[in-house]
Design a protein around this motif. Structure first.
Motif, PDB file in Angstrom:
ATOM      1  N   ASP A 198      29.274 -38.174  -8.949  1.00 34.22           N
ATOM      2  CA  ASP A 198      29.849 -38.097 -10.300  1.00 34.22           C
ATOM      3  C   ASP A 198      31.373 -37.991 -10.299  1.00 34.22           C
ATOM      4  O   ASP A 198      31.978 -37.624 -11.312  1.00 34.22           O
ATOM      5  CB  ASP A 198      29.228 -36.959 -11.110  1.00 34.22           C
ATOM      6  CG  ASP A 198      27.776 -37.253 -11.480  1.00 34.22           C
ATOM      7  OD1 ASP A 198      27.386 -38.444 -11.465  1.00 34.22           O
ATOM      8  OD2 ASP A 198      27.039 -36.308 -11.781  1.00 34.22           O
ATOM      9  N   GLN A 199      32.001 -38.293  -9.194  1.00 35.82           N
ATOM     10  CA  GLN A 199      33.467 -38.360  -9.083  1.00 35.82           C
ATOM     11  C   GLN A 199      33.843 -39.837  -9.070  1.00 35.82           C
ATOM     12  O   GLN A 199      33.432 -40.577  -8.172  1.00 35.82           O
ATOM     13  CB  GLN A 199      33.926 -37.680  -7.788  1.00 35.82           C
ATOM     14  CG  GLN A 199      35.406 -37.742  -7.539  1.00 35.82           C
ATOM     15  CD  GLN A 199      36.171 -36.739  -8.387  1.00 35.82           C
ATOM     16  OE1 GLN A 199      35.666 -35.671  -8.706  1.00 35.82           O
ATOM     17  NE2 GLN A 199      37.373 -37.088  -8.758  1.00 35.82           N
ATOM     18  N   GLU A 205      28.214 -35.193 -16.668  1.00 33.55           N
ATOM     19  CA  GLU A 205      29.430 -35.931 -16.981  1.00 33.55           C
ATOM     20  C   GLU A 205      30.104 -36.389 -15.697  1.00 33.55           C
ATOM     21  O   GLU A 205      29.800 -35.916 -14.605  1.00 33.55           O
ATOM     22  CB  GLU A 205      30.391 -35.072 -17.816  1.00 33.55           C
ATOM     23  CG  GLU A 205      30.789 -33.777 -17.155  1.00 33.55           C
ATOM     24  CD  GLU A 205      31.551 -32.851 -18.085  1.00 33.55           C
ATOM     25  OE1 GLU A 205      31.648 -33.134 -19.287  1.00 33.55           O
ATOM     26  OE2 GLU A 205      32.048 -31.840 -17.598  1.00 33.55           O
ATOM     27  N   LEU A 206      31.021 -37.313 -15.851  1.00 34.30           N
ATOM     28  CA  LEU A 206      31.791 -37.850 -14.736  1.00 34.30           C
ATOM     29  C   LEU A 206      33.156 -37.191 -14.704  1.00 34.30           C
ATOM     30  O   LEU A 206      33.723 -36.880 -15.752  1.00 34.30           O
ATOM     31  CB  LEU A 206      31.983 -39.364 -14.906  1.00 34.30           C
ATOM     32  CG  LEU A 206      30.718 -40.209 -14.977  1.00 34.30           C
ATOM     33  CD1 LEU A 206      31.060 -41.614 -15.474  1.00 34.30           C
ATOM     34  CD2 LEU A 206      30.045 -40.266 -13.625  1.00 34.30           C
ATOM     35  N   ASP A 207      33.678 -36.989 -13.518  1.00 36.74           N
ATOM     36  CA  ASP A 207      35.050 -36.520 -13.337  1.00 36.74           C
ATOM     37  C   ASP A 207      35.853 -37.760 -12.944  1.00 36.74           C
ATOM     38  O   ASP A 207      35.660 -38.299 -11.852  1.00 36.74           O
ATOM     39  CB  ASP A 207      35.110 -35.457 -12.251  1.00 36.74           C
ATOM     40  CG  ASP A 207      36.480 -34.833 -12.110  1.00 36.74           C
ATOM     41  OD1 ASP A 207      37.327 -35.039 -13.009  1.00 36.74           O
ATOM     42  OD2 ASP A 207      36.709 -34.149 -11.101  1.00 36.74           O
ATOM     43  N   VAL A 208      36.713 -38.229 -13.843  1.00 30.86           N
ATOM     44  CA  VAL A 208      37.388 -39.524 -13.670  1.00 30.86           C
ATOM     45  C   VAL A 208      38.875 -39.338 -13.427  1.00 30.86           C
ATOM     46  O   VAL A 208      39.532 -38.548 -14.117  1.00 30.86           O
ATOM     47  CB  VAL A 208      37.187 -40.414 -14.920  1.00 30.86           C
ATOM     48  CG1 VAL A 208      37.859 -41.760 -14.748  1.00 30.86           C
ATOM     49  CG2 VAL A 208      35.705 -40.578 -15.221  1.00 30.86           C
ATOM     50  N   GLN A 209      39.392 -40.092 -12.471  1.00 35.34           N
ATOM     51  CA  GLN A 209      40.825 -40.116 -12.202  1.00 35.34           C
ATOM     52  C   GLN A 209      41.243 -41.577 -12.047  1.00 35.34           C
ATOM     53  O   GLN A 209      40.655 -42.317 -11.252  1.00 35.34           O
ATOM     54  CB  GLN A 209      41.152 -39.348 -10.939  1.00 35.34           C
ATOM     55  CG  GLN A 209      42.633 -39.296 -10.644  1.00 35.34           C
ATOM     56  CD  GLN A 209      42.950 -38.410  -9.453  1.00 35.34           C
ATOM     57  OE1 GLN A 209      42.087 -38.064  -8.659  1.00 35.34           O
ATOM     58  NE2 GLN A 209      44.203 -38.047  -9.330  1.00 35.34           N
ATOM     59  N   THR A 234      36.949 -42.473  -8.939  1.00 39.37           N
ATOM     60  CA  THR A 234      38.370 -42.629  -8.639  1.00 39.37           C
ATOM     61  C   THR A 234      38.710 -44.104  -8.719  1.00 39.37           C
ATOM     62  O   THR A 234      38.070 -44.929  -8.050  1.00 39.37           O
ATOM     63  CB  THR A 234      38.708 -42.092  -7.236  1.00 39.37           C
ATOM     64  OG1 THR A 234      38.285 -40.731  -7.153  1.00 39.37           O
ATOM     65  CG2 THR A 234      40.195 -42.190  -6.956  1.00 39.37           C
ATOM     66  N   GLN A 284      43.191 -38.820 -16.504  1.00 46.31           N
ATOM     67  CA  GLN A 284      42.289 -37.960 -15.750  1.00 46.31           C
ATOM     68  C   GLN A 284      41.524 -37.099 -16.736  1.00 46.31           C
ATOM     69  O   GLN A 284      42.090 -36.601 -17.711  1.00 46.31           O
ATOM     70  CB  GLN A 284      43.075 -37.063 -14.793  1.00 46.31           C
ATOM     71  CG  GLN A 284      42.200 -36.195 -13.933  1.00 46.31           C
ATOM     72  CD  GLN A 284      43.000 -35.449 -12.872  1.00 46.31           C
ATOM     73  OE1 GLN A 284      44.179 -35.704 -12.685  1.00 46.31           O
ATOM     74  NE2 GLN A 284      42.347 -34.535 -12.197  1.00 46.31           N
ATOM     75  N   GLY A 285      40.217 -36.932 -16.491  1.00 41.81           N
ATOM     76  CA  GLY A 285      39.424 -36.080 -17.360  1.00 41.81           C
ATOM     77  C   GLY A 285      37.939 -36.284 -17.167  1.00 41.81           C
ATOM     78  O   GLY A 285      37.495 -36.987 -16.254  1.00 41.81           O
ATOM     79  N   LYS A 286      37.160 -35.663 -18.040  1.00 42.61           N
ATOM     80  CA  LYS A 286      35.705 -35.748 -18.023  1.00 42.61           C
ATOM     81  C   LYS A 286      35.260 -36.884 -18.937  1.00 42.61           C
ATOM     82  O   LYS A 286      35.849 -37.091 -20.002  1.00 42.61           O
ATOM     83  CB  LYS A 286      35.075 -34.443 -18.495  1.00 42.61           C
ATOM     84  CG  LYS A 286      35.488 -33.231 -17.678  1.00 42.61           C
ATOM     85  CD  LYS A 286      34.894 -33.280 -16.302  1.00 42.61           C
ATOM     86  CE  LYS A 286      35.247 -31.994 -15.551  1.00 42.61           C
ATOM     87  NZ  LYS A 286      34.758 -32.011 -14.188  1.00 42.61           N
ATOM     88  N   THR A 346      34.219 -37.280 -22.745  1.00 43.45           N
ATOM     89  CA  THR A 346      33.262 -36.375 -23.380  1.00 43.45           C
ATOM     90  C   THR A 346      33.810 -35.853 -24.699  1.00 43.45           C
ATOM     91  O   THR A 346      33.041 -35.485 -25.584  1.00 43.45           O
ATOM     92  CB  THR A 346      32.909 -35.198 -22.452  1.00 43.45           C
ATOM     93  OG1 THR A 346      34.105 -34.569 -22.026  1.00 43.45           O
ATOM     94  CG2 THR A 346      32.122 -35.667 -21.249  1.00 43.45           C
TER      95      THR A 346
END
Length: 86
Positions: A74-75, A3-7, A77, A17-19, A55
């Motif tokens: 996978d971050q 998964e991606l960590d999105v901000q 921004t 912000q979240g997955k 997700t």
């Protein structure tokens, strides 16, 4: 599952912000889709719609204008000059 960590932030406030499973947005050179494992990229953000597939939960859509789109390990921004959830 990867998964991606999105901000997502605007110049004056946090937007989301979240997955996520995927992120789609418009750069000045065209539309870009990001999935887990994407190669690192830094792009100028254009005006248009940003679509995030979390997700868990419903699809998140924001209107963005200007700024940049960064992806690394996978971050994701996204720093926009102006951004509001639709």
């Amino acid at each position: 599952m990867a998964e991606l960590d999105v901000q997502v932030v605007a110049t004056d406030h946090a937007v989301w912000q979240g997955k996520a499973r995927s992120v789609r947005g418009r750069t000045v050179e065209g539309d870009m889709g990001i999935l887990p494992g994407h190669t690192p990229v830094l792009a100028l953000l254009g005006q248009g719609e940003l679509v995030i597939e979390p997700t868990e939960g419903p699809t998140v859509t924001a209107q963005v204008n200007g700024g940049f789109f960064s992806v690394d390990s996978d971050q994701v921004t996204i720093v926009a000059d102006d951004a509001d959830l639709s």
